[in-house]
Design a protein around this motif. Structure first.
Motif, short mmCIF file in Angstrom:
data_model
loop_
_atom_site.label_atom_id
_atom_site.label_comp_id
_atom_site.label_asym_id
_atom_site.label_seq_id
_atom_site.Cartn_x
_atom_site.Cartn_y
_atom_site.Cartn_z
N HIS A 47 -7.75 10.12 3.68
CA HIS A 47 -8.19 9.95 2.29
C HIS A 47 -9.48 10.70 2.02
CE1 HIS A 47 -9.10 8.04 -1.53
NE2 HIS A 47 -10.26 7.60 -1.04
N THR A 48 -10.44 10.59 2.94
CA THR A 48 -11.77 11.16 2.71
C THR A 48 -11.84 12.65 3.04
OG1 THR A 48 -12.78 9.01 3.21
CG2 THR A 48 -14.21 10.94 3.32
N LEU B 43 -6.00 1.97 9.98
CA LEU B 43 -7.03 2.01 8.94
C LEU B 43 -7.96 3.20 9.13
CD1 LEU B 43 -8.04 -1.70 8.31
CD2 LEU B 43 -7.38 -0.01 6.59
N LYS B 44 -8.39 3.45 10.36
CA LYS B 44 -9.28 4.58 10.62
C LYS B 44 -8.63 5.89 10.19
CE LYS B 44 -11.59 2.49 14.64
NZ LYS B 44 -11.74 2.58 16.12
N ALA C 293 -6.17 3.21 2.66
CA ALA C 293 -7.56 3.51 3.01
C ALA C 293 -8.54 2.60 2.28
CB ALA C 293 -7.86 4.97 2.69
N LYS C 294 -8.19 2.17 1.09
CA LYS C 294 -9.08 1.34 0.28
C LYS C 294 -8.89 -0.16 0.54
CE LYS C 294 -8.84 4.83 -3.37
NZ LYS C 294 -8.30 5.14 -4.73
N TRP D 96 0.86 -1.18 0.00
CA TRP D 96 0.00 0.00 0.00
C TRP D 96 0.90 1.24 0.00
CZ3 TRP D 96 -1.15 -3.73 4.10
CH2 TRP D 96 -2.15 -4.62 3.75
N ASP E 146 -10.16 -4.61 5.58
CA ASP E 146 -9.73 -4.70 6.97
C ASP E 146 -8.99 -6.01 7.25
OD1 ASP E 146 -11.69 -2.60 6.89
OD2 ASP E 146 -11.94 -2.80 9.05
N ARG F 103 -8.29 6.30 6.37
CA ARG F 103 -9.56 6.61 5.72
C ARG F 103 -9.99 8.05 5.96
NH1 ARG F 103 -11.62 0.51 7.26
NH2 ARG F 103 -10.72 -0.46 5.39
N SER G 191 -3.90 6.64 0.50
CA SER G 191 -5.18 6.32 -0.15
C SER G 191 -5.25 4.84 -0.52
CB SER G 191 -5.37 7.19 -1.39
OG SER G 191 -5.56 8.55 -1.01
#
Length: 351
Positions: free
Chosen positions: A108-109, A101-102, A77-78, A70, A81, A105, A74
């Motif tokens: 990214h968002t 991960l949180k 983030a995709k 990764w 889990d 994301r 981003s």
């Protein structure tokens, strides 16, 4: 001798760092920074999360695997889990993986895949506390923020001969560290003071003769360096007991269960089991003729020791589990399990 002691000079430490900086896969060294290269905030953040309560040696291979799989925040983030949790297996402190991960994301968002560059914005992200926010802000963005990890605490305690025991000493040591944080090259300075603690001002047998701050060090002056930092004695860790049920179907499939998202090993795949308690109750995940192995799987977590009784069974194809699911033999990889689950698996292989 005390009257002759120098004042600690951040620039002297930076000169030492320019010659002796450790080579890390996530680091942009002083020579590259001088040429204008800048660290990738994603890699700095990733390394800092992984390094929490974990050694550099243990982290390197995980860091390289994560960033190869990764390469951007981003991309992470995709990710699924389960894939991230499996890749984290063995690194420990699994809440970090969930927060990883949180945070990815949210970046990214809410931030268009770009890490914010200030302490206040960074500390608002999931899983980022005061130390990590300061480390990212200073190392990635050259903000004059003060980092205070275990290495820096040790350096400051010795530099000022501070005998207040940890953790009560943390605010005092933060004041010392903050007063030394320079406006010039704060990112390099943050890494320099951590490197000093990791390689010279070590917990045992510090190499004071090689230290660039030796003549400014109050503990060296009075001979107390090896005693510092003082620490409040830790409470004795309790021992909890548990049962791990390792069932294999006649076709070779293994019965696994995903743990709840919260709590120890949250979200990880592992063997179905009992509660971890003083007297755990039997809770088999499938009807079977269970055999108890003669040895236990033992593991130590941050706050307690765990002793797992391991029970094994071979079950027919038509037997339905009460909980958990079978994973086909060709899809099962013991390396995807957390360490304590791998220990239980190893006992079954040796039986």
């Amino acid at each position: 001798m005390s009257d002759l002691r120098e004042q600690p000079d951040p620039h002297a430490l930076l000169e030492w760092y320019d010659r002796h900086a450790r080579d890390m896969p996530w680091r942009v060294g002083p020579a590259r920074r001088a040429r204008g290269d800048r660290p990738d905030p994603y890699r700095v953040w990733m390394s800092e999360i992984m390094l929490q309560q974990t050694t550099v040696a243990a982290v390197k291979s995980y860091f390289e695997a994560f960033t190869a799989r990764w390469p951007t925040v981003s991309d992470l983030a995709k990710a699924e889990d389960a894939d991230v949790m499996a890749a984290w297996a063995g690194l420990g402190y699994y809440a970090r993986a969930r927060n990883l991960l949180k945070c990815a994301r949210v970046v990214h968002t809410d931030h268009n895949g770009v890490f914010p560059d200030t302490y206040d914005a960074l500390i608002a992200l999931p899983g980022i506390g005061p130390y990590t926010a300061a480390a990212i802000a200073s190392i990635a963005f050259d903000r004059p923020e003060t980092v205070l990890d275990g290495n820096v605490e040790r350096v400051m305690a010795r530099l000022y001969d501070e005998h207040t025991p940890l953790p009560a000493a943390k605010p005092i040591l933060m004041q010392y560290a903050s007063a030394l944080t320079p406006q010039s090259r704060p990112g390099c300075y943050a890494q320099a003071v951590m490197d000093l603690g990791a390689t010279i001002c070590t917990p045992r047998n510090p190499a004071c003769g090689l230290c660039p701050w030796r003549r400014a060090c109050a503990a060296w002056d009075v001979g107390s360096a090896k005693e510092l930092p003082k620490k409040t004695p830790k409470k004795r860790k309790p021992t909890r007991l548990g049962i791990a049920y390792i069932a294999r179907r006649v076709d070779g499939a293994w019965l696994l269960e995903q743990r709840p998202d919260t709590g120890l090993l949250g979200g990880m795949l592992g063997w179905p089991g009992s509660d971890w308690a003083d007297a755990p109750a039997e809770n088999p995940p499938i009807r079977a003729e269970w055999q108890t192995l003669p040895t236990e799987a033992r593991h130590t977590f941050t706050h307690f020791h765990l002793r797992l009784t391991v029970k094994t069974a071979l079950v027919p194809m038509d037997r339905t589990p009460i909980r958990g699911h079978f994973v086909e033999a060709e899809l099962f990889n013991a390396e995807d399990l957390p360490t304590v689950m791998r220990k239980a698996y190893a006992l079954t292989k040796a039986a």
